[in-house]
Design a protein around this motif. Structure first.
Motif: not given
Length: 410
Positions: A283-305
């Motif tokens: 979401e930070t990448v989308a906010e800082r981008s010069q272009l409109p960025v639509a983020i779709g996120y469907d990961v139920p658990d946090r992945p490994p680092h």
């Protein structure tokens, strides 16, 4: 209008079953031909052993026929049973494979014939009971007889279907055992792959260090030099108003230098990735981008680092390239973790990310023509390969550009 994913999944099941049935039927036919080929090969090899003094045990015609038959079986397995077999196999491996798969193919044919016979018997029984009145064996259709026959038929059908499933599994197992690499070859391939990946990781780290040095030299350092010059001019200015103006410019320059420094630090590693996770960082990448960025996120658990970090940089680099080079007007990012097939995640607790694949897909509507061998994309490919993932770039001239990566979580 495209069908919903659930509907497409429901439609895919019958198609897979129909393809498997066709594949088994073809396998039964080819098994009969291959049985004749094996008998003929045995005679030719016996003749070769008897008259060639052991110098040539596999005649060329036998080797060529075995190779051709094996390639045909590999095509059948790939086309109808979704099984990819190894392409490197000699005549002895091909003959061993045919010897083992012929009984399996004939067994599949027997099961298919039993199903066809049972279906024909059921149709004949139903026609005799309710259409012609010509009762089979003189047995009238009392309700308990119909119920008994239906239950017995369903049980036999279930057993036959399970037999077909077993034949499909045997077909795949025989192909993997005979045509696949040996454990030693697999270990050697894995060692070579790890050696290449290690070298790629070292190159990626060096590239990243050079990029950071370039950003600091061309950005922050120049700002600080300009700031020092403004402060020096302010100290030497004899006019108070001129000195105040120079100090104001120096203050503005210090703010710009601080912004550049934050930008470099953010590009090196975002703090949100450690604290709030991948979704917040994207979401930070989308906010800082010069272009409109639509983020779709469907990961139920946090992945490994490590997976989060690789996914973040894939998205960040793709969005940056779209803004700088593609002339795109919009970027769509999709990050998902589809559940693994049953049995593919041993040891993973229910609901955990172990055994899953994180799929990252970034698409822009730009002009296309992205070069996968370019510095940024090549670095992403090395970063993903270090995690045993896959990375792909599809960017035809005219667009759209699709950058995708699959990252294993376990």
């Amino acid at each position: 209008m495209a069908a919903p994913p659930d509907m497409r999944a429901d439609m895919r099941g019958p198609r897979v079953a129909a393809r498997a049935l066709v594949g088994l039927a073809l396998g039964a036919l080819t098994a009969g031909v291959e049985l004749f080929l094996l008998v003929l090969s045995a005679l030719l090899m016996a003749y070769s052993l008897a008259f060639s003094r052991g110098q040539r045990t596999v005649p060329a015609v036998v080797a060529d026929a075995a190779q051709a038959a094996t390639e045909l079986e590999r095509w059948r397995l790939r086309r109808f049973l979704d099984e990819e077999g190894a392409a490197d196999h000699g005549p002895l491996k091909a003959l061993a494979y045919l010897v083992l798969r012929v009984p399996v193919g004939l067994l599949g044919g027997v099961v298919l014939l039993l199903i066809a016979y049972g279906a024909a018997a059921a149709i004949r029984l139903a026609v005799g009971w309710w259409i012609t009145g010509d009762y089979m064996d003189g047995i009238p259709p009392h309700w308990w007889i119909v119920l008994y026959t239906a239950v017995a038929g369903l049980v036999l059908l279930f057993l036959a279907v399970q037999g077909l499933v077993g034949v499909v599994a045997l077909e795949k197992a025989v192909a993997r055992r005979c045509l696949g690499p040996s454990p030693l070859e697999e270990y050697e391939r894995r060692i070579a792959q790890l050696s290449v990946t290690r070298a790629q990781v070292v190159d990626a780290v060096d590239d990243e260090r050079r990029r950071i040095e370039r950003d600091l030299h061309d950005g922050v350092q120049q700002r600080l030099v300009a700031l020092g010059m403004l402060i020096g001019r302010a100290r030497r200015a004899g006019d108070g108003d001129r000195a105040a103006e120079l100090l104001r410019q120096a203050h503005e320059e210090s703010r710009r230098a601080l912004d550049d420094l934050r930008e470099v630090a953010w590009r090196v590693y975002p703090a949100a990735l450690d604290g709030e996770g991948l979704r917040a960082a994207l979401e930070t990448v989308a906010e800082r981008s010069q272009l409109p960025v639509a983020i779709g996120y469907d990961v139920p658990d946090r992945p490994p680092h490590a997976v989060e970090t690789a996914a973040y940089f894939v998205v960040c680099e793709a969005v940056t390239n779209a803004a700088k080079h593609s002339g795109a007007g919009r970027v769509v990012v999709d990050v998902a973790a589809p559940p693994p097939p049953p049995g593919d995640a041993p040891g993973g607790a229910p609901g955990s990310a172990s055994g899953r694949m994180i799929r990252v897909r970034v698409e822009d509507d730009g002009a296309g023509g992205a070069d996968p061998a370019g510095g940024g994309l090549a670095g992403l490919a090395r970063r993903v390969a270090a995690l045993d993932g896959t990375f792909a770039v599809h960017s035809p001239p005219g667009g759209p550009t699709v950058i995708s990566a699959e990252l294993p979580c376990g």
